[in-house]
Motif scaffolding. Sequence first.
Motif, PDB file in Angstrom:
ATOM      1  N   ARG A 119     -18.632  -8.892 -72.338  1.00  0.00           N
ATOM      2  CA  ARG A 119     -20.054  -8.665 -72.098  1.00  0.00           C
ATOM      3  C   ARG A 119     -20.365  -8.963 -70.634  1.00  0.00           C
ATOM      4  N   TYR A 179     -24.144 -12.846 -71.515  1.00  0.00           N
ATOM      5  CA  TYR A 179     -24.520 -13.167 -72.888  1.00  0.00           C
ATOM      6  C   TYR A 179     -25.678 -14.141 -72.848  1.00  0.00           C
ATOM      7  N   SER A 205     -18.350 -13.675 -71.497  1.00  0.00           N
ATOM      8  CA  SER A 205     -18.332 -12.749 -70.357  1.00  0.00           C
ATOM      9  C   SER A 205     -17.142 -12.977 -69.432  1.00  0.00           C
ATOM     10  N   GLU A 256     -20.900  -2.549 -76.289  1.00  0.00           N
ATOM     11  CA  GLU A 256     -20.842  -2.716 -74.834  1.00  0.00           C
ATOM     12  C   GLU A 256     -19.424  -3.027 -74.392  1.00  0.00           C
ATOM     13  N   GLU A 257     -18.750  -3.885 -75.152  1.00  0.00           N
ATOM     14  CA  GLU A 257     -17.387  -4.254 -74.796  1.00  0.00           C
ATOM     15  C   GLU A 257     -16.416  -3.096 -75.005  1.00  0.00           C
TER      16      GLU A 257
END
Length: 302
Positions: free
Chosen positions: A145, A148, A157, A180-181
């Motif tokens: 991410r 976060y 992240s 997103e990842e």
Amino acid sequence: MTEFDQLVAPGYPVFLGSEFKQPEPDKAFFHILPIPLEESVSYGGGTAEGPAAILKASWQLETWDGKSEPSQRGIYTHPPVDVSGTAEQAVQRIAEATTALVKAGGFPVALGGEHTVTYGIIKGLIDAGLDNFGVVQIDAHADLRDAYEGNPYSHASVMKRIVDLDIPVFQLGVRALCREEMDIRKLHGVGHLDADILVPKNIYSIDLPDDFPDYVFFTLDIDGMDPTIFPSTGTPVPGGLGWYQTLALFESVVKKRTVIGMDIMEFSPIDGFHGYEFSAALLAYKMMGIVEREAFRECLNR
């Protein structure tokens, strides 16, 4: 209760100090770096207590790991890194400690702490003049991410911060990630063999992509292993890697690449269940043994 007569800081004994005296730093190959950062945990806490718990449990280990005695290469335990202040300040101190260790010729073995720690280590390796290396990650989570809960230094992240440095990453055992990842994996070319492939197929050895760097830093989040082995972590996820599978996957990387350092992150002790602390200490020592044996074989082949 064991009396720890070799301490590097209050509550922080020397790794395996029950078996040998702390050597001089320049006489040790392995350099233990405790980093008790706990800043952005998002579920269960306790990672700040992980490094000290692992060091204390190491006093119950045998020096013979089943195949060799990695302690003969020398293990030096550093005082814990100061992680006070902001996350950015802590990351900078972690980087500085790593840089100093590497420039002195040590092989870093970092004990965390939340996974944000690994970003500081990678920055330290770069500052020490190392380049053209990649990161291999065992983890339940992708940690990609961008931020976060608004925090770019979140443990969720850390791998995004690393790929932003143009460091190649290959992930093993992931089984919890968001869209997103997934997108960031594609954007940055993050290689992966997730748990739904590794575990059902009982895969014990991997080949990294041909274009993956020859030098590797290996980061192991305890939650990458199944919670039946390590429930002692803040974000356990079922369906993880087994004990022997984890060690075998690590060994397959060590045999085909040059590992320049490693860490074990996100261990959170559970009061009254010291077996998990012992297991984490044994995991660290067995990983050192794998590195030690491969380095010895390289010397013999020269």
